[in-house]
Design a protein around this motif. Structure first.
Motif, mmCIF file in Angstrom:
data_model
loop_
_atom_site.group_PDB
_atom_site.id
_atom_site.type_symbol
_atom_site.label_atom_id
_atom_site.label_comp_id
_atom_site.label_asym_id
_atom_site.label_seq_id
_atom_site.Cartn_x
_atom_site.Cartn_y
_atom_site.Cartn_z
ATOM 1 N N ALA A 229 6.097 4.667 -14.103
ATOM 2 C CA ALA A 229 7.372 5.131 -14.653
ATOM 3 C C ALA A 229 8.451 5.234 -13.578
ATOM 4 O O ALA A 229 9.636 5.131 -13.887
ATOM 5 C CB ALA A 229 7.203 6.494 -15.336
ATOM 6 N N ALA A 230 8.058 5.445 -12.346
ATOM 7 C CA ALA A 230 9.060 5.583 -11.288
ATOM 8 C C ALA A 230 8.427 5.280 -9.940
ATOM 9 O O ALA A 230 7.206 5.346 -9.777
ATOM 10 C CB ALA A 230 9.632 7.001 -11.273
ATOM 11 N N ALA A 231 9.282 4.945 -8.985
ATOM 12 C CA ALA A 231 8.809 4.643 -7.636
ATOM 13 C C ALA A 231 9.610 5.462 -6.632
ATOM 14 O O ALA A 231 10.821 5.679 -6.814
ATOM 15 C CB ALA A 231 8.968 3.161 -7.345
ATOM 16 N N ALA B 19 4.198 5.809 -6.241
ATOM 17 C CA ALA B 19 4.547 5.498 -7.626
ATOM 18 C C ALA B 19 4.008 6.613 -8.489
ATOM 19 O O ALA B 19 3.105 7.344 -8.084
ATOM 20 C CB ALA B 19 3.949 4.159 -8.040
ATOM 21 N N ARG B 20 4.601 6.794 -9.661
ATOM 22 C CA ARG B 20 4.037 7.762 -10.603
ATOM 23 C C ARG B 20 4.162 7.228 -12.016
ATOM 24 O O ARG B 20 4.889 6.258 -12.273
ATOM 25 C CB ARG B 20 4.719 9.127 -10.435
ATOM 26 C CG ARG B 20 6.143 9.142 -10.935
ATOM 27 C CD ARG B 20 6.739 10.539 -10.837
ATOM 28 N NE ARG B 20 8.114 10.490 -11.344
ATOM 29 C CZ ARG B 20 9.097 11.238 -10.888
ATOM 30 N NH1 ARG B 20 8.904 12.085 -9.907
ATOM 31 N NH2 ARG B 20 10.302 11.143 -11.436
ATOM 32 N N TRP C 240 0.835 -1.190 0.000
ATOM 33 C CA TRP C 240 0.000 0.000 0.000
ATOM 34 C C TRP C 240 0.868 1.237 0.000
ATOM 35 O O TRP C 240 1.611 1.500 0.960
ATOM 36 C CB TRP C 240 -0.952 -0.056 1.200
ATOM 37 C CG TRP C 240 -1.719 -1.334 1.099
ATOM 38 C CD1 TRP C 240 -2.823 -1.564 0.325
ATOM 39 C CD2 TRP C 240 -1.397 -2.585 1.705
ATOM 40 N NE1 TRP C 240 -3.207 -2.875 0.423
ATOM 41 C CE2 TRP C 240 -2.357 -3.520 1.264
ATOM 42 C CE3 TRP C 240 -0.394 -3.021 2.569
ATOM 43 C CZ2 TRP C 240 -2.347 -4.859 1.667
ATOM 44 C CZ3 TRP C 240 -0.380 -4.344 2.967
ATOM 45 C CH2 TRP C 240 -1.362 -5.241 2.515
ATOM 46 N N PHE C 241 0.808 1.938 -1.129
ATOM 47 C CA PHE C 241 1.570 3.180 -1.285
ATOM 48 C C PHE C 241 0.809 4.047 -2.281
ATOM 49 O O PHE C 241 -0.164 3.580 -2.908
ATOM 50 C CB PHE C 241 2.997 2.883 -1.765
ATOM 51 C CG PHE C 241 3.093 1.945 -2.932
ATOM 52 C CD1 PHE C 241 3.079 2.437 -4.232
ATOM 53 C CD2 PHE C 241 3.180 0.563 -2.742
ATOM 54 C CE1 PHE C 241 3.174 1.565 -5.315
ATOM 55 C CE2 PHE C 241 3.269 -0.303 -3.833
ATOM 56 C CZ PHE C 241 3.264 0.196 -5.122
ATOM 57 N N GLY C 242 1.193 5.273 -2.419
ATOM 58 C CA GLY C 242 0.471 6.206 -3.284
ATOM 59 C C GLY C 242 0.440 5.703 -4.721
ATOM 60 O O GLY C 242 1.467 5.279 -5.247
ATOM 61 N N GLY D 53 12.404 7.880 0.156
ATOM 62 C CA GLY D 53 12.569 9.304 -0.091
ATOM 63 C C GLY D 53 13.201 9.677 -1.421
ATOM 64 O O GLY D 53 13.381 10.849 -1.717
ATOM 65 N N ARG D 54 13.546 8.679 -2.251
ATOM 66 C CA ARG D 54 14.150 9.081 -3.528
ATOM 67 C C ARG D 54 13.466 8.331 -4.667
ATOM 68 O O ARG D 54 13.023 7.190 -4.507
ATOM 69 C CB ARG D 54 15.645 8.859 -3.416
ATOM 70 C CG ARG D 54 16.337 7.857 -4.238
ATOM 71 C CD ARG D 54 17.804 7.733 -3.793
ATOM 72 N NE ARG D 54 18.177 6.335 -3.622
ATOM 73 C CZ ARG D 54 18.629 5.589 -4.631
ATOM 74 N NH1 ARG D 54 18.773 6.086 -5.824
ATOM 75 N NH2 ARG D 54 18.937 4.312 -4.417
ATOM 76 N N TRP D 55 13.355 9.019 -5.811
ATOM 77 C CA TRP D 55 12.641 8.451 -6.948
ATOM 78 C C TRP D 55 13.568 7.560 -7.759
ATOM 79 O O TRP D 55 14.694 7.932 -8.076
ATOM 80 C CB TRP D 55 12.075 9.552 -7.849
ATOM 81 C CG TRP D 55 10.853 10.209 -7.244
ATOM 82 C CD1 TRP D 55 10.810 11.353 -6.526
ATOM 83 C CD2 TRP D 55 9.516 9.704 -7.288
ATOM 84 N NE1 TRP D 55 9.531 11.630 -6.115
ATOM 85 C CE2 TRP D 55 8.709 10.627 -6.574
ATOM 86 C CE3 TRP D 55 8.906 8.571 -7.844
ATOM 87 C CZ2 TRP D 55 7.336 10.461 -6.415
ATOM 88 C CZ3 TRP D 55 7.540 8.428 -7.692
ATOM 89 C CH2 TRP D 55 6.764 9.347 -6.970
#
Lengths: 950, 88
Positions: free
Chosen positions: A371-373, A364-365, A284-286, A377-379
């Protein structure tokens, strides 16, 4: 486009055979052995559907029945089947897959804009917004936008699923390592084992995780097991979903077959082992619902079985050791793999992969796919995120069978409490992870003695992963029903804290995946919000089905004509030859009218003919319950409202049967053939229950051996001849003179005679008010009687009449149908039959109830007739209301017809204090309008009863 | 689907059976001397126990009434027997 097909991997696919299919109109290919899910994954297609509420793009998550997103409408040979799970269906040539809940397709869905308004659509929005009176206006729009596949009303799948009852000594559910070990141990001990698995081959997780058992490849072990099971007389059912555990050890299973109709099994076993494995939990994450975020276990499954690889730059978020072999396999396949382990101490990364420790994933985005996680604290750039939030044992069948659960902190899961269900649970379903543990438990569950099969594996090392309601971003708990952590928070704030309330308020876990990946998160989040532990929070009730099952499979051939099949007349074909059209009356298929044209007109014509010359109809469904023996008369006295011991042999009497509450259960005529032999002519639809009431009294009230009850309804054909020329017809048909002579066979009498050397029983009773004869012969003699009567019919201008005409004839006379002209409150005195109530002093069924304050009320609903000056019959069911003043229901119209003989409508009704209102007007309220009718006697035609003897 | 055992026919599917009455519930006799309240009690009030229950059932297929003791929670049937005086 990120998924791809590996050059060599894939044990299930046949690269020599390509399979063409379409997805949302685009041409695609896969290989024989693929599922739609694996072929689409390998093709690089990411967006497979839209979510239920927000229309968010969704991609493949899992590998089996837990899949919440990849659900399609499938068209094959121009037949569309809705809501097919892409993960469990084999790919077939020419399949057209359509994403569900999208317009025009998954990639370009117009309603995707809804997602922008998410904060206006929280849990409970629907309940609070779309309420009466406006709900009706919103409903069609909501129905169109929500939901899954579309039903095609034209599609009537064949009712060809065989329903098979199976029995075995040991039923094993799940053919993974635990199931195989149990099966081998039991089969070697000579037991008849049925081994069932949802997949179309045995092996369970061994198929993608591999493993060595007793020093050899697992396939050798599986092969040995299969052989042992078969040799011991057992059976292996693959491609079979055991979907429900029911009372008294019944299990239901759906077997899918490629070249034959599916089969539905009802299985009973002496013992049952549940080895259903476990299902991987999400994290469970954004934005954890983005396409490209997948179960790690599933990614390994697709790689090993189908050579379908989830992506190229893979981030694997986990907190358990079981994910490391996944990383190793993907790195070996050529992917760049980064493991983000939430634990501070993690194993060394496998070759080709890197590991980040103490690195929980938070967001995630990507648009439309990942495309990235954001990790610690870092993408980190990634085209695919694989997640493993631990494992949830598949305890469904244990719980369906009444089993309870215990919290096991070591494996961070609810596990079956031993001894609470009849199922013996083994392996991962029991929270015993790892190959060695599964083999050991399976071996024991199968009754194995000695050393269990050996494998080198340790216990699963894991750290608990929990949804954190405090984290930013939208975190999906139930992707199929679009339930987020925020919705759980709202439910908690509004007081829906029990898991059952949470489920109903937010729809969490109510989707077609049955909450397999959602329920744990929902209850863990609620536990966190309320400061309770997970066992204190509890779980929702597990109910069948375990996986969605087509209703057609469960129904099998019990559809259409075979669903609650009506009984058929022995002479049905002969009535058809007389152009009868059939309808169900009281559970029997009987002629409604004869000939073509308007049914109302035909019924009028038939009823008029029966009054003018003669009508013939098939009365075979009338109950014929023989009551025989020295105790027969006292039994019938007790069971009937009207005394029957005083009836003389050869005579008939009309009466009622009451139940113990005094309510009329049935009416009918009883014939006395001799001192110790009666026939109870119960009405067609009540024959079965009348027989049971007689049996109950015979066995429980009287000396059971003094009487005998035999329902012979089906053994005889009864044809009724009614009308002023009935006697002429009988003479023309060669019926003996004694029958036609009113001195030897007066009204309400019965005789047994012969006709053309056939036994014939003739009863003079009348359901029409005209001279009537009921002629009864053995069913085999029915056609001969029918032919003789039909030939004679022409000489007297008679007609075959259907039940519609019979209904008119009996209503003209005020003859009732119990259940139509009476209801669950009607007592015999409400129908005007007060004699036995006033005079009988002996005990009978229901008598005491006829003298209660309720039974004595003046305002009881009584049977009356209604006359109207209108030409149209009163509507049946219309309420009777006071002619003036406040409107309230005083009763209702029970039967209403136009009488062709009286040339006016006739009606029967139940009316409060009705008999005292004779001659007065009453209001008839129907569909907002009130008309008037006059209360009259129930008998509208021939009140002097002259026609009976005409 | 439950399986009940008819004392005369053996184990059969529950669809062949009907519940008939609570066992041991006697019809008040003579009924006409029974008060309205007692009669209503006989007609309408049943124990409906949670747990073991003794009931009269009928096997519709053969028409025989019999006694059955079953657990309304676990649905386990512990005993079936013919009505007193029957089944010799």
């Amino acid at each position: 486009m990120t998924g791809w097909r590996h050059d060599t991997a894939g044990s299930r696919i046949d690269r020599a055979r390509t399979v063409s299919f379409t997805f949302d109109g685009a041409e695609m290919t896969g290989f024989a052995g693929d599922t739609p899910a694996s072929a689409l994954l390998a093709s690089g297609t990411r967006v497979l559907g839209r979510s239920f509420k927000y229309h968010r793009p969704r991609g493949l998550w899992g590998m089996g029945g837990e899949e919440p997103n990849a659900i399609f409408d499938v068209t094959e040979d121009s037949v569309t089947t809705p809501n097919i799970r892409a993960t469990t269906e084999p790919l077939r040539e020419g399949m057209a897959l359509h994403s569900v809940n999208t317009a025009p397709d998954a990639a370009r869905d117009r309603a995707g804009v809804l997602d922008v308004f998410d904060r206006f659509l929280p849990a409970g929005f629907y309940y609070k917004t779309f309420m009466a009176p406006n709900w009706m206006r919103w409903e069609p729009m909501i129905r169109r936008m929500a939901g899954l596949g579309r039903l095609d009303p034209a599609q009537q799948p064949p009712a060809d699923t065989p329903q098979v009852n199976g029995h075995c000594d040991l039923l094993i559910i799940g053919a993974g390592p635990a199931g195989l070990a149990a099966a081998r141990a039991a089969a070697r001990a000579g037991r008849e084992v049925w081994l069932i698995d949802e997949a179309d081959e045995i092996g369970g997780s061994l198929r993608w995780r591999g493993g060595e058992i007793d020093g050899g490849d697992w396939r050798d072990f599986a092969h040995d097991t299969k052989q042992a099971v078969t040799e011991a007389g057992g059976r292996i059912l693959t491609g079979t979903t055991l979907w429900g555990a029911f009372d008294h050890g019944l299990f239901a299973a759906w077997e899918r077959r490629a070249d034959a109709p599916d089969r539905h099994w009802r299985i009973r076993a002496r013992d049952t082992v549940l080895a259903a494995g476990a299902i991987e939990r999400p994290m469970w994450f954004g934005n954890n619902d983005l396409p490209g975020i997948m179960s790690a276990e599933a990614a390994l499954h697709y790689l090993e079985l189908y050579g379908a690889v989830a992506g190229r730059r893979i981030l694997l978020a986990t907190a358990n050791d079981a994910s490391y072999p996944v990383a190793a396999a993907l790195a070996g396949a050529g992917c760049t793999v980064t493991i983000a382990d939430a634990r501070a101490t993690a194993p060394d990364p496998p070759e080709g992969a890197t590991v980040l420790k103490d690195a929980p994933i938070t967001r995630a985005r990507g648009r439309p796919s990942v495309a990235a996680a954001e990790v610690a604290g870092r993408w980190i750039d990634a085209d695919t995120i694989l997640v493993s939030g631990g494992y949830t044992p598949s305890v469904h069948l244990h719980c369906q069978a009444g089993g309870k659960l215990d919290w096991n902190a070591a494996v961070d899961a609810l596990v079956p409490r031993p001894g609470t269900s009849a199922l013996n649970v083994a392996g991962a379903a029991n929270g015993s992870f790892g190959l060695a543990r599964a083999l050991e438990e399976g071996h024991a569950a199968g009754g194995g003695t000695g050393t269990p099969p050996q494998a080198a594996s340790g216990d699963l090392q894991l750290a608990a992963i929990r949804p954190d309601p405090a984290q930013p971003g939208r975190q999906w708990v139930d992707p199929q029903n679009d339930v987020t952590l925020k919705d759980v928070r709202i439910a908690e704030q509004e007081g829906y804290r029990s898991v059952e309330h949470l489920k109903r308020y937010t729809t969490l876990g109510m989707a077609t995946d049955q909450g397999r990946s959602a329920n744990f998160a929902g209850l863990a989040a609620m536990a966190a919000l309320t400061g309770r532990s997970i066992p204190e929070t509890g779980t929702t009730t597990y109910r069948p089905p375990f996986s969605p099952v087509p209703l057609g499979v469960i129904a099998g051939p019990r559809r259409g004509e075979l669903f609650n099949a009506p009984r058929r007349l022995a002479l049905e074909a002969l009535h058809k030859a007389q152009t009868a059209s059939f309808r169900e009356y009281g559970g029997w298929l009987r002629p409604a009218v004869h000939g073509g044209g308007d049914e109302t007109d035909l019924a009028q014509l038939e009823a008029r003919t029966a009054r003018e010359t003669v009508g013939l109809y098939d009365a075979s469904p009338l109950g014929k319950i023989e009551v025989i023996g020295p105790g027969a008369a006292e039994l019938l006295d007790y069971c009937g409202y009207v005394r029957l011991s005083t009836l003389k042999p050869g005579r008939a009497r009309y009466g009622f049967m009451l139940n113990e509450t005094g309510i009329v259960h049935d009416d009918g005529v009883v014939f006395r053939l001799s001192a110790d032999r009666f026939i109870v002519s119960a009405s067609s639809s009540h024959a079965a229950s009348v027989r049971m009431m007689l049996e109950e009294a015979r066995q429980d009230v009287f000396a059971p051996d003094r009487s005998f009850i035999h329902d012979v309804t089906a053994g005889f054909v009864t044809l009724t001849v009614t009308g002023p020329r009935a006697r002429d017809l009988l003479r023309a048909a060669g019926i003996p003179d004694t029958v036609c002579d009113d001195t030897t066979l007066p009204h309400m009498s019965v005789t047994e005679t012969t006709w053309n050397n056939r036994a014939l029983r003739v009863a003079r009773v009348s359901f029409t008010g005209d001279r009537s004869y009921e002629l009864t012969v053995a069913a085999r003699d029915g056609p001969a009687l029918h032919a003789a009567l039909d030939t004679a019919r022409a000489e007297v201008d008679g007609r075959w009449i259907g039940m519609e005409a019979v209904m008119i004839l009996r209503a003209e006379k005020g003859f009732i149908l119990v259940g139509k002209d009476t209801d669950g409150l009607t007592m015999p005195h409400d129908l005007g039959w007060t004699g036995p109530r006033d005079k009988r002093t002996d005990e009978y069924l229901g008598r005491r109830s006829l003298f209660t304050p309720e039974a004595n009320r003046e305002d009881r609903r009584q049977l009356v007739g209604l006359a109207t000056t209108n030409d149209t019959p009163l509507p049946t069911g219309a309420h009777l209301v006071p002619p003036e003043g406040t409107r309230r229901s005083l009763g209702f119209v029970t039967s209403s017809y136009f009488s062709p003989t009286l040339n006016r409508p006739v009606a029967l009704a139940l009316l409060e204090g009705g008999r005292a209102l004779a001659g007065r007007d009453i209001g008839v309220f129907h569909m907002g309008e009130t008309t008037r009718a006059r209360v009259c006697t129930t008998c509208a035609l021939d009140p002097e009863w002259e026609r009976l003897h005409a | 689907m439950q399986v009940f055992t008819c004392p005369f026919c053996g184990p059969r599917d529950e669809t062949e059976f009907h519940f008939a009455a609570e066992a041991g519930k006697e019809r008040p006799q003579p009924a006409e001397e029974t008060s309205d309240a007692d009669w209503a009690d006989y007609l309408y009030f049943n124990d409906a126990p949670r747990g073991p229950a003794r009931e009269v059932w009928v096997h519709v297929t053969c028409g025989e009434f019999f006694l059955m003791t079953r657990d309304t929670v676990t649905r386990a049937v512990s005993e079936v027997a013919p009505l007193p005086g029957r089944g010799e």
